[in-house]
Design an enzyme around this catalytic site. Structure first.
Site, PDB file in Angstrom:
ATOM      1  N   LYS A  83      23.709  -9.204  21.709  1.00 19.48           N
ATOM      2  CA  LYS A  83      24.589  -9.943  20.697  1.00 19.48           C
ATOM      3  C   LYS A  83      23.232 -11.718  21.622  1.00 19.48           C
ATOM      4  CE  LYS A  83      27.806 -11.827  19.755  1.00 19.48           C
ATOM      5  NZ  LYS A  83      29.894 -12.163  19.827  1.00 19.48           N
TER       6      LYS A  83
HETATM    7  O1  G3P Z   1      32.541 -13.663  19.129  1.00 18.52           O
HETATM    8  C1  G3P Z   1      32.846 -15.166  18.729  1.00 18.52           C
HETATM    9  C2  G3P Z   1      33.677 -15.329  18.130  1.00 18.52           C
HETATM   10  O2  G3P Z   1      34.704 -14.702  17.155  1.00 18.52           O
HETATM   11  C3  G3P Z   1      34.787 -16.389  18.907  1.00 18.52           C
HETATM   12  O3  G3P Z   1      36.340 -16.519  18.486  1.00 18.52           O
HETATM   13  O4  G3P Z   1      38.339 -17.287  18.398  1.00 18.52           O
HETATM   14  O5  G3P Z   1      36.728 -17.957  20.438  1.00 18.52           O
HETATM   15  O6  G3P Z   1      36.404 -19.454  18.314  1.00 18.52           O
HETATM   16  P1  G3P Z   1      36.777 -18.369  18.693  1.00 18.52           P
END
Ligand code: G3P
Length: 216
Positions: A83
């Site tokens: 990533k």
């Molecule tokens: O892994 C990346 C993403 O899904 C993060 O989500 O909830 O931290 O905005 P969030």
């Protein structure tokens, strides 16, 4: 649509993998921190729990540093997906890695133009963050829709991985638009199974079945 779980909690991953509906896992530095585990150790364990791609994120900001870290990460298992952030160095790294046959997930995408760049750099996955987009007064679903249109216009093979999903409506809308993957927190995946009328229906059927006095 493929289902990925967005967590580094191996207990949750193991449980969800048992449903047979889990296609992969995404992690990020915040989720690794939340797990309280060693990055390499937990990533190795996750890769053994699922057959599909497991995203592990680099933290270097320069191309050379990202390549060095990717080299370490891709040795963990064959299903590691590197990533990288959506920056110039991240996309340079993406092009190099996918050129060598390594899966790459380009993360922190907040515009359709960024997604276009990631596709041109040969990304395996592009991760538009729908929840964070909504949080900032933009329309996360419009972003997914724009990317779908652009990728279809040019037949890009990059898969749209709807990320930062907060609730079942994000999943529903992503599926309607045609996102290839949704990565969700475990609680959102579990919520997809539930419906109050399913629970009530089971309760009523079991009550009537008990009255028949029969068994199967
Ligand atoms: O892994 C990346 C993403 O899904 C993060 O989500 O909830 O931290 O905005 P969030």
């Amino acid at each position: 649509m493929k289902f990925f779980v967005d967590t580094a909690d191996t207990r949750e991953i193991a449980e969800l993998a048992e449903t047979g509906l889990l296609d992969g896992v995404t992690t990020n530095p915040s989720l690794i921190h939340k797990s309280g585990r060693d990055f390499m150790e937990v990533t190795r364990e996750i890769c053994a729990l699922v057959d599909g791609p497991v995203s592990a994120e680099v933290v270097a900001l320069d191309h050379e540093g990202m390549m060095r870290e990717a080299e370490v990460l891709r040795k963990i298992a064959d299903n590691v997906c590197i990533k990288v952030p959506l920056t110039i160095d991240g996309l340079k790294t993406c092009r190099k890695l996918t050129g060598d046959g390594t899966m790459v997930n380009v993360t922190l995408c907040f515009s359709a133009n960024q997604a276009l760049l990631a596709a041109k750099a040969g990304a395996t996955y592009i991760s538009p963050f729908v929840g964070r987009h909504d949080d900032n007064g933009f329309d996360g679903m419009e972003l997914i829709s724009d990317i779908r249109l652009i990728y279809d216009n040019y037949a890009f093979a990059t898969q749209i991985l709807a990320a930062s999903i907060r609730h079942p409506i994000h999943v529903l809308e992503s599926a309607k638009i045609g996102a290839d993957v949704a990565t969700m927190p475990p609680a959102v995946i579990r919520s997809l199974f539930r419906h109050v009328l399913t629970d009530k229906g089971i309760e009523a059927f079991l009550a009537d079945w008990a009255k028949t006095g029969q068994s199967i």
